[in-house]
Design an enzyme around this catalytic site. Structure first.
Site, PDB file in Angstrom:
ATOM      1  CG  PHE A  80      55.886 -22.042  67.449  1.00 46.56           C
ATOM      2  CD1 PHE A  80      56.644 -21.882  66.300  1.00 46.56           C
ATOM      3  CD2 PHE A  80      54.790 -22.906  67.400  1.00 46.56           C
ATOM      4  CE1 PHE A  80      56.339 -22.565  65.129  1.00 46.56           C
ATOM      5  CE2 PHE A  80      54.482 -23.603  66.232  1.00 46.56           C
ATOM      6  CZ  PHE A  80      55.253 -23.424  65.095  1.00 46.56           C
ATOM      7  CG  ASP A 136      60.465 -24.236  54.817  1.00 47.12           C
ATOM      8  OD1 ASP A 136      61.061 -24.095  55.898  1.00 47.12           O
ATOM      9  OD2 ASP A 136      60.518 -23.394  53.920  1.00 47.12           O
ATOM     10  NE  ARG A 148      53.425 -26.838  61.803  1.00 41.79           N
ATOM     11  CZ  ARG A 148      53.593 -25.535  62.056  1.00 41.79           C
ATOM     12  NH1 ARG A 148      52.811 -24.902  62.907  1.00 41.79           N
ATOM     13  NH2 ARG A 148      54.544 -24.851  61.451  1.00 41.79           N
ATOM     14  CE  LYS A 203      58.312 -25.738  61.400  1.00 39.88           C
ATOM     15  NZ  LYS A 203      59.134 -26.109  60.239  1.00 39.88           N
TER      16      LYS A 203
HETATM   17  P1  ITT Z   1      62.674 -26.507  61.045  1.00 36.48           P
HETATM   18  O1  ITT Z   1      63.849 -27.132  61.745  1.00 36.48           O
HETATM   19  O2  ITT Z   1      61.472 -27.429  60.996  1.00 36.48           O
HETATM   20  O3  ITT Z   1      63.004 -25.945  59.676  1.00 36.48           O
HETATM   21  P2  ITT Z   1      62.122 -23.721  61.706  1.00 36.48           P
HETATM   22  O4  ITT Z   1      61.765 -23.043  62.983  1.00 36.48           O
HETATM   23  O5  ITT Z   1      63.342 -23.260  60.962  1.00 36.48           O
HETATM   24  O6  ITT Z   1      62.205 -25.299  62.001  1.00 36.48           O
HETATM   25  P3  ITT Z   1      60.486 -22.999  59.388  1.00 36.48           P
HETATM   26  O7  ITT Z   1      61.694 -22.614  58.609  1.00 36.48           O
HETATM   27  O8  ITT Z   1      59.484 -23.893  58.742  1.00 36.48           O
HETATM   28  O9  ITT Z   1      60.863 -23.697  60.763  1.00 36.48           O
HETATM   29  O10 ITT Z   1      59.696 -21.735  59.892  1.00 36.48           O
HETATM   30  C1  ITT Z   1      60.039 -20.425  59.539  1.00 36.48           C
HETATM   31  C2  ITT Z   1      59.735 -19.519  60.688  1.00 36.48           C
HETATM   32  O11 ITT Z   1      58.330 -19.377  60.801  1.00 36.48           O
HETATM   33  C3  ITT Z   1      60.269 -20.017  62.020  1.00 36.48           C
HETATM   34  O12 ITT Z   1      60.880 -18.955  62.690  1.00 36.48           O
HETATM   35  C4  ITT Z   1      59.028 -20.487  62.756  1.00 36.48           C
HETATM   36  O13 ITT Z   1      59.130 -20.254  64.149  1.00 36.48           O
HETATM   37  C5  ITT Z   1      57.926 -19.650  62.118  1.00 36.48           C
HETATM   38  N1  ITT Z   1      56.692 -20.428  62.087  1.00 36.48           N
HETATM   39  C6  ITT Z   1      56.497 -21.612  61.459  1.00 36.48           C
HETATM   40  N2  ITT Z   1      55.254 -22.064  61.696  1.00 36.48           N
HETATM   41  C7  ITT Z   1      54.656 -21.145  62.487  1.00 36.48           C
HETATM   42  C8  ITT Z   1      53.402 -21.068  63.102  1.00 36.48           C
HETATM   43  O14 ITT Z   1      52.500 -22.024  62.984  1.00 36.48           O
HETATM   44  N3  ITT Z   1      53.134 -19.995  63.849  1.00 36.48           N
HETATM   45  C9  ITT Z   1      54.038 -19.009  64.000  1.00 36.48           C
HETATM   46  N4  ITT Z   1      55.264 -19.029  63.490  1.00 36.48           N
HETATM   47  C10 ITT Z   1      55.576 -20.097  62.733  1.00 36.48           C
END
Ligand code: ITT
Length: 195
Positions: free
Chosen positions: A149, A71, A178, A17
């Site tokens: 990712f 999120d 995003r 991110k």
């Molecule tokens: P935070 O610390 O920012 O919460 P996170 O990895 O837990 O990081 P989220 O809960 O927002 O982030 O994301 C939920 C899942 O979706 C997480 O496993 C991410 O890797 C995935 N994800 C989020 N954005 C994505 C994207 O653009 N492409 C693919 N997977 C994504």
């Protein structure tokens, strides 16, 4: 000469991110500082509620605004929107193979899916602004690509033939959930006179 803007603090544990946000903001002279301390992800119905609760927790635990957090989630039509707010847990447990297994019997038309992002800015005076983005697409039959990712190797955005993971980062940003949320954030900065 204009004074460079101070780095924007972004609370996230996810380096992917940070890389996406940083490359989208760089052309506007903005830099990002990751704070990876983490915050509890509450169980809630919407991504916005998760982000709002995260901001509450961070403020109660010493974070100084302004800062950003977000999120995101992947929603699959055939699974009635699952994993959605449970995306992180799903990726950490059953992973991409588990998600594909859940879709084994889904006809092609039921592989529709979408990503959503809820990007929350807490301004210096505590005002909150929510920027959202959505990207429609479908779940590929098999993972492909080495970029991006998370679920990127499985997600093909509408109108494309490749997964997000198979695209250059700028192509993902031009289409992604995003990318749209960050564009709305930049629009807000422009409207409110920030460089
Ligand atoms: P935070 O610390 O920012 O919460 P996170 O990895 O837990 O990081 P989220 O809960 O927002 O982030 O994301 C939920 C899942 O979706 C997480 O496993 C991410 O890797 C995935 N994800 C989020 N954005 C994505 C994207 O653009 N492409 C693919 N997977 C994504």
């Amino acid at each position: 000469m204009t004074t460079p803007s101070p780095p924007l603090t972004f609370f996230t544990t996810n380096k992917g991110k940070v890389a996406e946000l940083a490359s989208q903001l760089a052309p506007f002279g903005l830099t990002v500082r990751q704070d990876a301390r983490g915050y509890p992800e509450v169980q809630a119905d919407t991504l916005a509620e998760v982000a709002e609760a995260g901001a509450d927790w961070l403020l109660a635990n010493g974070a100084t605004p302004p800062f950003l957090l977000e999120d995101s989630g992947l929603f699959v039509a055939a699974l009635k929107g699952f994993p959605g707010v449970y995306s992180r847990h799903t990726l950490d447990t059953i992973g991409l193979p588990g998600l594909l297994a859940l879709l084994r019997d889904a006809p092609p038309a039921r592989r529709e899916a979408w990503f959503e992002t809820a990007l929350l800015l807490v301004e210096a005076d505590g005002t909150r602004r929510l920027f959202t983005g959505r990207c429609d697409g479908r779940i590929a039959d098999t993972p492909s690509g080495t970029g991006g990712f998370g679920f990127d190797p499985l997600f093909i955005p509408a109108g494309a033939t490749q997964t997000f993971a198979a695209m250059p980062p700028a192509a993902k940003a031009a289409l992604s959930h995003r990318g749209k949320a960050v564009a709305a954030f930049l629009e807000h900065r422009k409207r409110t006179g920030k460089p």
